[in-house]
Design a protein around this motif. Structure first.
Motif, mmCIF file in Angstrom:
data_model
loop_
_atom_site.group_PDB
_atom_site.id
_atom_site.type_symbol
_atom_site.label_atom_id
_atom_site.label_comp_id
_atom_site.label_asym_id
_atom_site.label_seq_id
_atom_site.Cartn_x
_atom_site.Cartn_y
_atom_site.Cartn_z
ATOM 1 N N TYR A 170 0.833 -1.211 0.000
ATOM 2 C CA TYR A 170 0.000 0.000 0.000
ATOM 3 C C TYR A 170 0.860 1.251 0.000
ATOM 4 N N PHE B 293 2.266 9.946 -3.536
ATOM 5 C CA PHE B 293 0.869 10.097 -3.104
ATOM 6 C C PHE B 293 0.209 11.386 -3.564
ATOM 7 N N ASP C 8 -0.222 12.255 -6.394
ATOM 8 C CA ASP C 8 -1.065 11.894 -7.520
ATOM 9 C C ASP C 8 -2.244 11.084 -6.977
ATOM 10 N N GLU C 9 -3.412 11.668 -7.096
ATOM 11 C CA GLU C 9 -4.607 11.052 -6.521
ATOM 12 C C GLU C 9 -4.800 9.614 -7.011
ATOM 13 N N ALA D 139 -2.461 7.213 -5.227
ATOM 14 C CA ALA D 139 -2.916 6.984 -3.854
ATOM 15 C C ALA D 139 -4.112 6.039 -3.849
ATOM 16 N N SER D 140 -5.011 6.236 -4.804
ATOM 17 C CA SER D 140 -6.201 5.375 -4.868
ATOM 18 C C SER D 140 -5.820 3.943 -5.200
ATOM 19 N N ARG E 35 -4.757 2.308 -2.106
ATOM 20 C CA ARG E 35 -5.896 2.004 -1.241
ATOM 21 C C ARG E 35 -6.666 0.796 -1.758
ATOM 22 N N PHE F 247 -4.892 -2.301 -0.817
ATOM 23 C CA PHE F 247 -5.017 -2.634 0.597
ATOM 24 C C PHE F 247 -6.400 -3.189 0.909
ATOM 25 N N VAL F 248 -7.416 -2.553 0.375
ATOM 26 C CA VAL F 248 -8.778 -2.993 0.697
ATOM 27 C C VAL F 248 -9.041 -4.385 0.123
#
Lengths: 560, 744
Positions: free
Chosen positions: B165, B172, B174-175, B178-179, B182, B185-186
């Motif tokens: 992650y 990070f 850069d949106e 970062a997404s 995430r 990780f999810v």
């Protein structure tokens, strides 16, 4: 040494009196005095950790005096493995809160410090009291300073939130008081003339099923609101959002734990028959709370509200651990209480840091903060991951013990515990969803608001406030041994006591008597308590109920 | 066993952990206070030497103790970690042949990738953070591999997820990046949910999460409580392994949880090489082989694992054919190759799974690092449509990339040939719950996927390195070049990708060529698979009847046939790819695109799976969250429930307010009346005012009165409430036997 707990109770009051005598307007001095006394209380409380005899289940540091002798009300305090760490948590967080609020609280500091110190006494008192009237007194004492902290130093809607908090909790405690008095009267009757409010005395009483259920729910009303258990949780988001940072930290860190502590210390052992009957319902409420709290947390646009709802989710785990009445579950619940206190406390402090700088809690107002505040990013991330229950950090130990205990050992009170745990474990996924969502919205992405470009990173004071909390978050995840070895014996003793007394309760109901009795009367009938309980609830139902059962034999043709 | 320096095991983990802590704590300081070059040198020297120490220790323990010393199992008890009641989870480490293979691969490849990173990240301002995360990853991965208790493995399992992650979202700001982090990780957490529940299921039967304890219970085969106990009507072994396999699909990017891996390419390329190709994503395969004795007891799960693996192998390969992002192609290739490993594991071909895990680590790390070299050279452009002809300026990268392509495509004698062949032979010849149907299916899927693999890999190679450069002139003249620190690891990995296959020299080739090399890996892993090898009946693992089995081996002819088919397929599709893409996009390639029409579209858009998940899972979830909050929490609980109660109280307040009108005389009157009532109550009925024994005695003389009524007295009791003309009487009834409290 035996007066340690009493000293601990008096110190903050002494501090409050001293602070109250200070001249008005001496803000820094007031906070300094507050910090001194709460810090002193923390130092004084340290022997609780060092001199506590691990591996012993009973009460330690016990102290007993007559108080209102005429009514059998005594001053009886003591700690065991289930409460000692919570006391330390309270003494640990209070000075950090006062120090952390050094800049955030800028008016009426004197009154603020007085409230905080009285609150500390209230919390410690409720945790160490072993007399029900004493407990109830402290329980109520906590309420006032907390409501004041929300109502005076809170945000825009503070008064409404304070009133909501106050009324909600008052409703619960009124019912509990009635049950306490009733229990004492019954004790008076069954012992033929001994009036006592001492927990150890009242614990000997076994009530007939119907009244037991009434009393149990009266206690639960009070504790469930405090936890807060779904669906009586709606005071919490308001209280948290409106409270100033130190208020939120103490509220999440210690106050909520008093709810679950009440379950462990009072509601479950005093009324085991009713508790066993109600366990399924409570477990379902807890699980609904876990999932629901997480879902609603995700829907928030206010960071503080988001963390507040995460508390609903996390505390659901604690309740699940308690109602399953397994050793692992109880140990885990106690541990998870500590974990939640540290991680959520840290998260609220983090939000406080942001609020102090930007005066807003809206998720939209941030973004890209990681670029300008690297130290804060690390702090926030560790707190966030601890809250998400990452293995190796504090949150995992409790969650694991709660789930493993419930899954494998709670079939004596719950139906199909594996299924319950399955649903509860979705909270593990959802926790990552809303926490990472929050973290990304605040910390990552480009900086969209020019105000965020010049945010100061953590000051030295702030770093020092965070350091001990973060150290504990890591340490307690990696090396929980010192904590577990003190909690575990008490949890074991409680689980065994619960089963025994539940057996007495079942035996009482079976005997057809409609009056209360003493648990000792059933000692003979309950040499094998589980056998008695099973005889009543039906042996043959057990395999299906637990989710486990014998498998059909499989004869396949696979062999070569 | 006495002279064994067991503390070494812990240091293998601690070394990279210390490196991570050093760079996390002091790295920032160094980067700010020291001159840039020195700071970077401090940072990467610490990080690299930390991994080098781990690598050295791994090799020395392996060689000195396991190979020379002949010790096959090393256990280090560190400390009791989580315990309560009967639960005891020790933080113990276990080095056995399986974990030895893993730590050698992890630390070896990890070291090379650390070195490569020095070049790749040379100008990144967050240099220290990068190396800290990379070291942290190494420590987590080693915990995962060395954990003796499954819960310790789980620590590493989540730890690598965290590092993944952090590194995917390394940039990070850069949106999108970062997404992507995430998302990874999810999705991993969804898998972890299965993992932890699987552990609970195992625990309930075994009462321990220690691998040895589980093995001991499983060793009883059909009599094992893992089989004879059912959870929800299904044997525990099946439930537990299915749940654990859910964890594997998350971590190892299998259907249905694979979509995070292609997005994970947002991270720095060396990270993709280390985490998202060579090591972390293989954790699922490792777990299954580690627990092979439990999986073998769950034939249903095994079949599902095999099918999911086979389908994923083909599914991802077909997507890889049409992608234009060099890293996306490699990502789908990784998903596909992992599918092969699961296919093998699901068939019970444990050794083949680990064999392919190892060879894949070499050639895929080499491919990713090569792509990193290319991306760096092309000014962080990843689109192969604007590349081409790079071989002229990057001969070493091109050469190593080509070797790795040969290996992954399964061309003799490169490593992938041996491992993939072993999987395909295993898929056809091993027994399964659904034999022989599943054998045909697994072999078929695997072979078609092998064709795709050869095609998309050589397509990638030719479009990148051959033909002429399709990008802009400036990039070509000023940027395209190779750096020594980056090509040294490439050469080493390419060498390994060439020779590693000889560790698994097939029996048949020995018969045919007369070169009787031992199957080193099979012998090495024998202790690990010994338990499940003894199972019989429905839990039998091994060659099936009618699968060309002869004398414990597949017949030489059959084996040569399988080899011929897979080699032939690979060569044909290699040549086809060369024909279509040997010199840029040929007209024929365009023609095929048009001919395939919708099919091409589907592959290009990854079968719209991301969109599907968004519509089926993500959006409903968001809606549900909003619904819970806006409707249920705000309206039902707080509005109707709490608000209603508050409203009621308010209304009552209004009613009572009539009496609180500020008229002092009326207050006084009320006061007097109240005092009078109290006095009357106290003196009129002494049983209430004090708890005299006589009063209690009176109550106790009526044993029929249980419950609350006891405190109220034995008299009939009624409450009257009235306002004006409205009057309500609540009659609690006479104190008749059984009227209150009482029995249920």
């Amino acid at each position: 040494m035996n007066h340690l707990l009493s000293i601990l109770l008096v110190l903050p009051v002494l501090g409050a009196l001293t602070t109250a005598l200070l001249p008005r307007g001496e803000d820094r001095l007031a906070k300094g005095v507050g910090l001194f006394f709460s810090g002193l209380a923390f130092l004084v409380s340290l022997p609780l950790a060092t001199a506590f005899e691990a591996g012993r289940a009973g009460m330690q540091f016990e102290e007993r005096h007559a108080w209102i002798d005429r009514f059998g009300i005594g001053y009886h305090v003591g700690v065991d493995g289930l409460s000692v760490w919570l006391v330390l948590l309270a003494t640990f967080l209070t000075p950090l809160c006062i120090w952390g609020a050094w800049r955030a609280i800028d008016h009426r500091s004197r009154e603020f410090v007085v409230s905080m110190l009285l609150l500390e006494t209230g919390m410690i008192g409720a945790l160490v009291a072993l007399d029900l009237v004493l407990f109830f007194t402290f329980w109520e004492v906590m309420l006032v300073p907390m409501a004041l902290i929300i109502g005076i130093w809170g945000s825009e809607q503070r008064v409404k939130a304070a009133i909501k908090f106050f009324l909600y909790t008052m409703v619960g405690s009124a019912l509990m008081l009635a049950a306490i008095v009733y229990l004492a009267v019954v004790h008076y009757q069954v012992t033929k003339g001994t009036l006592s409010f001492d927990l150890a005395d009242l614990d000997r009483v076994v009530l007939p099923p119907d009244v037991q259920a009434l009393c149990f729910w009266a206690f639960v009303a009070s504790f469930a609101i405090k936890v807060p258990l779904f669906p009586v949780h709606t005071w919490l988001p308001d209280a948290h959002t409106q409270a100033p940072t130190p208020g939120s930290v103490i509220l999440a860190g210690v106050l909520l734990k008093l709810g679950t502590y009440g379950f462990i210390r009072f509601a479950m052992p005093l009324f085991p028959g009713a508790a066993a009957e109600a366990a399924q319902l409570l477990a379902i409420l807890a699980i609904v709370g876990i999932v629901y709290g997480a879902l609603v947390a995700y829907a928030q646009s206010d960071v503080k509200r988001l963390v507040a709802y995460s508390s609903v989710s996390h505390m659901g785990f604690v309740v699940l651990g308690i109602v399953g009445m397994t050793t692992q579950g109880l140990t885990g619940a106690t541990y998870q209480s500590l974990a939640h206190g540290l991680t959520t406390g840290a998260l609220f402090l983090c939000i406080g840091v942001l609020y102090e700088r930007r005066h807003t809690r809206a998720l939209d107002a941030f973004g890209g903060v990681a670029k300008v505040m690297p130290i804060f990013t690390a702090v926030f991330m560790i707190a966030m991951l601890g809250s998400a229950g990452l293995p190796g950090l504090v949150g995992f130990v409790g969650e694991f013990l709660i789930m493993v205990g419930t899954f494998s050992g709670s079939a004596h009170v719950l139906n199909d515990p594996p299924l319950l745990v399955l649903v509860a474990a979705t909270g593990v996924i959802l926790g990552a969803v809303y926490l990472l969502h929050m973290f990304q919205r605040v910390m990552f992405g480009p900086i969209t608001h020019p105000e965020n470009e010049k945010l100061r990173d953590l000051s030295l004071r702030e770093q020092l406030v965070f350091a001990p909390i973060l150290a504990l978050i890591v340490l307690m995840g990696v090396y929980p041994k010192p904590f577990l070895e003190t909690i575990d014996p008490s949890a074991q003793a409680l689980a065994a006591h619960f089963t025994h007394k539940r057996c007495a309760s079942v035996a009482l109901a079976r005997s057809g008597a409609s009056r209360a009795a003493l648990a000792d009367d059933f000692a003979e009938a309950c040499t094998d308590p589980m056998a008695v309980i099973r005889a009543v609830y039906g042996d043959e139902r057990a395999p299906q109920v637990s989710g486990f059962g014998p498998a059909p034999r499989q004869e396949g043709p696979r062999a070569p | 066993m006495n002279a064994v320096p067991t503390q070494d095991l812990l240091w293998i983990i601690l070394a990279p952990l210390c490196g991570a802590i050093f760079n996390l704590v002091f790295g920032r300081l160094a980067m700010r206070k020291l001159p840039d070059r020195t700071a970077r040198e401090v940072v990467h020297l610490v990080a690299i030497s930390a991994v080098a120490i781990a690598c050295f220790l791994s090799f020395s323990v392996w060689w000195d103790v396991m190979v020379e010393g002949g010790v096959r199992r090393l256990v280090q008890t560190v400390y009791p970690w989580i315990f309560s009641g009967e639960t005891m989870i020790g933080f113990d480490l276990l080095l056995d042949p399986l974990s030895a293979v893993m730590i050698l691969v992890v630390t070896g490849v990890g070291l090379l990738i650390h070195i490569f990173s020095v070049g790749y990240m040379a100008h990144d301002p967050d240099y220290h953070r990068y190396f800290a995360y990379l070291n942290l990853f190494m420590a987590s991965m080693l915990i995962l591999v060395l954990g003796k208790s499954l819960l310790v493995t789980f620590v590493g399992w989540e730890g690598v997820g965290l590092c993944s992650y952090l590194l995917i979202g390394f940039w990070f700001s850069d949106e999108a990046k970062a997404s992507a982090g995430r998302k990874a990780f999810v999705m991993n957490r969804i898998g972890d949910f299965g993992f932890i529940l699987g552990l609970f299921a195992l625990y309930t039967v075994v009462h321990s999460l220690d691998v040895d304890a589980i093995a001991a219970v499983a060793a009883r085969g059909a009599q094992s409580p893992l089989v004879t106990t059912a959870l929800w009507g299904v044997p525990v072994a099946t439930v537990a392994t299915l749940l654990l396999f859910l964890g594997c699909t998350g971590k190892s990017a299998q259907i249905p949880l694979y979509t995070w891996l292609p997005d994970a390419m947002a991270g720095p390329t060396p990270v993709s090489a280390l985490i998202h190709a060579a090591t972390m994503v293989t954790a699922g395969v490792y777990l299954i082989v580690r627990l092979n004795f439990v999986f073998a007891l769950a034939p249903l799960t095994m079949a599902i694992v095999a099918v999911v693996g086979g389908v994923t192998a083909l599914f991802a390969a077909t997507i890889g054919i049409t992608q234009f992002d060099i890293k996306k192609v490699l990502a789908y290739s990784t998903v596909s190759q992992l599918g092969y490993m699961f296919l093998a594991a699901g068939m019970g071909a444990w050794v083949a799974a680990i064999f392919h895990l190892m060879t894949h680590a070499f050639f895929k790390a080499c491919l990713f690092l090569g792509s990193g070299s290319v991306i760096e050279a092309c000014h962080h452009n990843q689109d192969i449509r604007t590349m081409g002809g790079l071989r002229k300026k990057m001969p070493i990268t091109a050469g190593t990339f080509f070797i790795s392509c040969l290996a992954i495509a399964g061309i003799f004698p490169f490593a992938g040939f041996f491992s993939k062949d072993e999987i395909l032979v295993g898929a056809y010849t091993y027994a399964s719950e659904w034999s022989p149907l599943i054998n045909y299916l697994g072999w078929g899927l695997g072979t078609v996927a092998a064709a795709c693999t050869a095609f998309y890999m050589f397509r990638l190679y030719y479009l990148t390195f051959e033909g002429s450069f399709r990008g802009d002139e400036h990039t070509w003249t000023h940027h395209v070049a190779e750096y020594p620190i980056m090509w040294v690891p490439l050469v080493i990995l390419a060498f390994l990708a060439t020779v590693a296959g000889f560790l698994g020299w097939p029996h048949a080739l020995g018969e045919v060529t007369g070169l009787h090399l031992p199957h080193v890996l099979e012998r090495w892993l024998e202790p690990v698979t010994a338990t499940s090898a003894r199972f019989a009946g429905p839990y039998y693992v091994g060659l099936r009847d009618g699968g060309f089995a002869h004398d414990g081996h597949v017949t030489v002819g059959a084996e040569m046939g399988f080899m011929g088919v897979s080699l032939g397929v690979a060569v044909v599709f290699w040549l086809w790819a060369r024909r279509l893409y040997g010199d840029g996009f040929s007209k024929e390639a365009e023609a095929w695109k048009a001919r395939l029409g919708k099919l091409y579209e589907a592959s290009l858009h990854k079968y719209w799976v991301d969109e599907l998940y968004d519509a089926v899972v993500v959006r409903p979830f968001k809606f549900l969250a909003k619904l819970c909050y806006r409707f249920f929490d705000a309206l039902v609980v707080d509005g109707v429930g709490v608000g209603g109660t508050a409203g009621l109280v308010g209304w009552l307040g209004d009613v009572v307010r009539v009496f609180h009108n500020g008229n002092v005389r009326r207050y006084l009157l009320a006061l007097l009346v109240g005092v009078g009532l109290v006095l009357a109550t106290v003196y009129g009925n002494p049983t209430v005012s004090s708890l005299e024994p006589s009063a209690v005695h009176r109550v106790q003389s009526r044993p029929d009165l249980g419950g609350l009524r006891t405190t109220l007295g034995a008299e009939p009791y009624r409450i009257e409430i009235g306002f004006g003309s409205w009057k309500k009487v609540i009659d609690l009834g006479p104190a008749a036997p059984g009227a209150a409290g009482g029995e249920r």
